[in-house]
Design a protein around this motif. Structure first.
Motif, PDB file in Angstrom:
ATOM      1  N   VAL A   7     -11.500  -1.087   1.965  1.00 22.34           N
ATOM      2  CA  VAL A   7     -11.404  -2.180   1.004  1.00 22.34           C
ATOM      3  C   VAL A   7     -11.094  -1.551  -0.349  1.00 22.34           C
ATOM      4  CG1 VAL A   7     -12.572  -4.114  -0.110  1.00 22.34           C
ATOM      5  CG2 VAL A   7     -13.077  -3.560   2.290  1.00 22.34           C
ATOM      6  N   ILE A   8      -9.953  -1.886  -0.917  1.00 27.07           N
ATOM      7  CA  ILE A   8      -9.508  -1.282  -2.168  1.00 27.07           C
ATOM      8  C   ILE A   8      -9.532  -2.317  -3.278  1.00 27.07           C
ATOM      9  CG2 ILE A   8      -7.537  -0.223  -3.351  1.00 27.07           C
ATOM     10  CD1 ILE A   8      -6.764   1.039  -0.699  1.00 27.07           C
ATOM     11  N   ASP A   9     -10.189  -1.960  -4.361  1.00 27.46           N
ATOM     12  CA  ASP A   9     -10.237  -2.820  -5.546  1.00 27.46           C
ATOM     13  C   ASP A   9      -8.960  -2.598  -6.341  1.00 27.46           C
ATOM     14  OD1 ASP A   9     -10.764  -4.184  -7.910  1.00 27.46           O
ATOM     15  OD2 ASP A   9     -12.870  -3.582  -7.956  1.00 27.46           O
ATOM     16  N   ARG A  21      -4.357   3.690 -12.644  1.00 26.69           N
ATOM     17  CA  ARG A  21      -3.312   3.207 -11.733  1.00 26.69           C
ATOM     18  C   ARG A  21      -2.984   4.254 -10.670  1.00 26.69           C
ATOM     19  NH1 ARG A  21       0.456  -0.716 -12.962  1.00 26.69           N
ATOM     20  NH2 ARG A  21       2.217   0.712 -12.690  1.00 26.69           N
ATOM     21  N   GLU A  22      -2.916   5.508 -11.088  1.00 26.78           N
ATOM     22  CA  GLU A  22      -2.626   6.583 -10.137  1.00 26.78           C
ATOM     23  C   GLU A  22      -3.751   6.727  -9.108  1.00 26.78           C
ATOM     24  OE1 GLU A  22      -1.937   9.987 -12.574  1.00 26.78           O
ATOM     25  OE2 GLU A  22       0.189   9.489 -12.935  1.00 26.78           O
ATOM     26  N   ALA A  23      -4.991   6.537  -9.551  1.00 26.69           N
ATOM     27  CA  ALA A  23      -6.126   6.645  -8.632  1.00 26.69           C
ATOM     28  C   ALA A  23      -6.079   5.548  -7.571  1.00 26.69           C
ATOM     29  CB  ALA A  23      -7.438   6.587  -9.415  1.00 26.69           C
ATOM     30  N   VAL A  24      -5.769   4.311  -8.001  1.00 25.49           N
ATOM     31  CA  VAL A  24      -5.672   3.206  -7.041  1.00 25.49           C
ATOM     32  C   VAL A  24      -4.479   3.419  -6.114  1.00 25.49           C
ATOM     33  CG1 VAL A  24      -5.320   0.725  -6.777  1.00 25.49           C
ATOM     34  CG2 VAL A  24      -6.811   1.581  -8.597  1.00 25.49           C
ATOM     35  N   ALA A  25      -3.368   3.903  -6.666  1.00 27.40           N
ATOM     36  CA  ALA A  25      -2.178   4.152  -5.849  1.00 27.40           C
ATOM     37  C   ALA A  25      -2.477   5.183  -4.762  1.00 27.40           C
ATOM     38  CB  ALA A  25      -1.024   4.632  -6.728  1.00 27.40           C
ATOM     39  N   LYS A  26      -3.257   6.197  -5.089  1.00 23.28           N
ATOM     40  CA  LYS A  26      -3.626   7.203  -4.089  1.00 23.28           C
ATOM     41  C   LYS A  26      -4.497   6.591  -3.003  1.00 23.28           C
ATOM     42  CE  LYS A  26      -5.567  11.826  -3.460  1.00 23.28           C
ATOM     43  NZ  LYS A  26      -6.258  11.428  -2.213  1.00 23.28           N
ATOM     44  N   GLN A  27      -5.462   5.747  -3.388  1.00 22.57           N
ATOM     45  CA  GLN A  27      -6.295   5.070  -2.400  1.00 22.57           C
ATOM     46  C   GLN A  27      -5.433   4.210  -1.476  1.00 22.57           C
ATOM     47  OE1 GLN A  27      -9.344   2.816  -4.384  1.00 22.57           O
ATOM     48  NE2 GLN A  27     -10.000   4.552  -5.636  1.00 22.57           N
ATOM     49  N   PHE A  28      -4.476   3.521  -2.072  1.00 22.46           N
ATOM     50  CA  PHE A  28      -3.565   2.659  -1.326  1.00 22.46           C
ATOM     51  C   PHE A  28      -2.777   3.484  -0.300  1.00 22.46           C
ATOM     52  CE2 PHE A  28       0.733   0.587  -1.209  1.00 22.46           C
ATOM     53  CZ  PHE A  28       0.354  -0.581  -0.584  1.00 22.46           C
ATOM     54  N   TYR A  29      -2.208   4.594  -0.751  1.00 17.69           N
ATOM     55  CA  TYR A  29      -1.413   5.436   0.146  1.00 17.69           C
ATOM     56  C   TYR A  29      -2.282   6.035   1.246  1.00 17.69           C
ATOM     57  CZ  TYR A  29       1.688   9.054   1.869  1.00 17.69           C
ATOM     58  OH  TYR A  29       2.454   9.836   2.689  1.00 17.69           O
ATOM     59  N   ASP A  30      -3.466   6.524   0.878  1.00 10.65           N
ATOM     60  CA  ASP A  30      -4.344   7.149   1.877  1.00 10.65           C
ATOM     61  C   ASP A  30      -4.732   6.156   2.973  1.00 10.65           C
ATOM     62  OD1 ASP A  30      -4.235   9.535   0.540  1.00 10.65           O
ATOM     63  OD2 ASP A  30      -6.197   9.352  -0.421  1.00 10.65           O
ATOM     64  N   ALA A  31      -4.954   4.902   2.587  1.00 12.50           N
ATOM     65  CA  ALA A  31      -5.299   3.876   3.586  1.00 12.50           C
ATOM     66  C   ALA A  31      -4.131   3.644   4.538  1.00 12.50           C
ATOM     67  CB  ALA A  31      -5.695   2.581   2.889  1.00 12.50           C
ATOM     68  N   LEU A  32      -2.915   3.580   4.001  1.00 18.66           N
ATOM     69  CA  LEU A  32      -1.734   3.405   4.847  1.00 18.66           C
ATOM     70  C   LEU A  32      -1.562   4.600   5.782  1.00 18.66           C
ATOM     71  CD1 LEU A  32       0.845   2.034   2.235  1.00 18.66           C
ATOM     72  CD2 LEU A  32      -0.481   0.713   3.899  1.00 18.66           C
ATOM     73  N   ASP A  33      -1.817   5.784   5.266  1.00 15.77           N
ATOM     74  CA  ASP A  33      -1.629   7.010   6.030  1.00 15.77           C
ATOM     75  C   ASP A  33      -2.656   7.144   7.149  1.00 15.77           C
ATOM     76  OD1 ASP A  33      -0.722   9.575   6.747  1.00 15.77           O
ATOM     77  OD2 ASP A  33      -2.103  10.537   5.357  1.00 15.77           O
ATOM     78  N   LYS A  34      -3.909   6.888   6.857  1.00 21.03           N
ATOM     79  CA  LYS A  34      -4.984   7.147   7.807  1.00 21.03           C
ATOM     80  C   LYS A  34      -5.229   5.985   8.768  1.00 21.03           C
ATOM     81  CE  LYS A  34      -7.526  10.451   4.930  1.00 21.03           C
ATOM     82  NZ  LYS A  34      -6.457  10.630   3.946  1.00 21.03           N
ATOM     83  N   VAL A  35      -5.016   4.740   8.280  1.00 17.83           N
ATOM     84  CA  VAL A  35      -5.350   3.565   9.095  1.00 17.83           C
ATOM     85  C   VAL A  35      -4.142   2.665   9.335  1.00 17.83           C
ATOM     86  CG1 VAL A  35      -6.932   1.607   9.329  1.00 17.83           C
ATOM     87  CG2 VAL A  35      -7.695   3.668   8.144  1.00 17.83           C
ATOM     88  N   GLY A  36      -3.240   2.588   8.360  1.00 17.56           N
ATOM     89  CA  GLY A  36      -2.081   1.704   8.492  1.00 17.56           C
ATOM     90  C   GLY A  36      -2.346   0.289   8.039  1.00 17.56           C
ATOM     91  N   CYS A  37      -3.518   0.051   7.480  1.00 13.04           N
ATOM     92  CA  CYS A  37      -3.937  -1.303   7.104  1.00 13.04           C
ATOM     93  C   CYS A  37      -5.049  -1.179   6.073  1.00 13.04           C
ATOM     94  CB  CYS A  37      -4.428  -2.041   8.348  1.00 13.04           C
ATOM     95  SG  CYS A  37      -5.089  -3.692   8.068  1.00 13.04           S
ATOM     96  N   LEU A  38      -5.187  -2.176   5.201  1.00 20.34           N
ATOM     97  CA  LEU A  38      -6.246  -2.169   4.199  1.00 20.34           C
ATOM     98  C   LEU A  38      -6.526  -3.581   3.731  1.00 20.34           C
ATOM     99  CD1 LEU A  38      -4.792  -2.226   0.929  1.00 20.34           C
ATOM    100  CD2 LEU A  38      -3.594  -0.484   2.251  1.00 20.34           C
ATOM    101  N   TYR A  39      -7.677  -3.731   3.115  1.00 21.61           N
ATOM    102  CA  TYR A  39      -8.017  -4.969   2.418  1.00 21.61           C
ATOM    103  C   TYR A  39      -7.846  -4.724   0.921  1.00 21.61           C
ATOM    104  CZ  TYR A  39     -10.723  -6.307   6.649  1.00 21.61           C
ATOM    105  OH  TYR A  39     -11.137  -6.612   7.923  1.00 21.61           O
TER     106      TYR A  39
END
Length: 311
Positions: A7-9, A21-39
């Motif tokens: 779950v990403i804020d 912004r860079e910190a959130v972008a990294k969280q976003f990318y890591d979720a796509l990379d590791k799981v392929g899906c996020l909230y």
């Protein structure tokens, strides 16, 4: 190994400074990379508005069948209007962005965009769907910016490719299941999305599942105040398989309480401009990882994709 969907804020991306912004972008990318899906939570528009969209969806699907079929889609306008699948397990209303819908971009290319029909007795329905579309369009723009930041490329590299707003809103109503089902039967079979990102809003009924990059199927529960983001095939192509498209399905819940209720979901998808060329991003290509995909026009890409899916 059991994985959970992050779950990403997104508030920090909307309102934060460069570092946030860079910190959130990294969280976003890591979720796509590791799981392929996020909230995503705090994604830019209110949960109360999403409740209004669901309410309008239910009002539309409650109309008599003959009234809904007055705006049925056909082969000349794929994705537009009302559709009820032959098995009578699901019905859909689809809206595709018209260049003239918001009074902008009224150029010659408008003829390539289908004209949407609307139920004549539900004026609030049209108003709500158009507002929802605009809100999702703005959110998707930020998702492309976040991906670009994570890849360390200029934000415009990706946003320029979606500038024509080729996008789709789909309202889905899955009928209650009252008959015995077969082992492995689903409400929507396992599939990949053909576009970039899929935004999925769902009610409290269960069923949505994703397959992680490790091959593990995990449920995507409904979390109030969030939107589900699923990665699709064009992202995999752009990143040269650095990110992998997410296989997903809608299963039939075991609990009778959920099986015998209607299930509603709302999706938003955005695709690249029709005149764009899809190619692997330079940042995702090197001597040890040469391009796995040849450059292709958006039109030819979709022809190939449909051929693979439907033969």
């Amino acid at each position: 190994m059991n994985k959970t969907i992050p779950v990403i804020d997104f508030q920090g991306f909307h309102e934060g400074n460069k570092i946030e912004r860079e910190a959130v972008a990294k969280q976003f990318y890591d979720a796509l990379d590791k799981v392929g899906c996020l909230y995503l939570k705090n994604y830019g528009f209110s949960p109360d508005f999403i409740d209004q969209v669901f309410a309008q969806s239910q009002v539309f699907f409650a109309l008599p069948l003959e009234e809904k079929e007055q705006i049925a889609k056909d082969r000349y306008s794929p994705g537009v209007g009302y559709f009820r699948n032959p098995a009578k397990t699901k019905e859909v209303f689809g809206y595709i962005y018209e260049r003239s819908a918001d009074g902008a971009n009224s150029d010659g290319a408008i003829n390539s965009h289908p004209k949407n029909d609307w139920p004549v007795n539900l004026p609030q329905f049209r108003e709500t769907i158009l507002e929802f579309h605009q809100s999702c369009q703005e959110l998707s723009w930020k998702l492309f910016q976040a991906l670009a930041i994570a890849l360390k490329i200029p934000e415009t590299v990706l946003t320029d490719v979606i500038s024509h707003k080729n996008s789709y809103v789909g309202l889905s109503h899955y009928f209650p299941i009252t008959q015995p089902t077969q082992t492995g039967q689903t409400r929507f079979k396992a599939h990949y999305g053909s576009g970039t990102f899929g935004l999925i809003f769902q009610d409290e009924c269960k069923g949505l599942e994703i397959c992680t990059p490790d091959g593990e199927w995990i449920p995507v529960a409904s979390i109030p105040g969030t939107v589900v983001v699923i990665m699709e095939d064009i992202i995999q192509r752009w990143t040269n398989d650095q990110l992998i498209s997410t296989l997903h399905q809608v299963t039939i819940p075991e609990e009778e309480f959920y099986r015998t209720r209607s299930r509603y979901s709302i999706v938003f998808k955005v695709t690249p401009n029709e005149d764009a060329e899809l190619r692997c991003l330079d940042v995702c290509v090197n001597e040890n990882n040469p391009p796995k995909y040849s450059p292709i026009s958006v039109k030819d890409y979709y022809k190939e994709w449909e051929q693979k899916q439907y033969g």
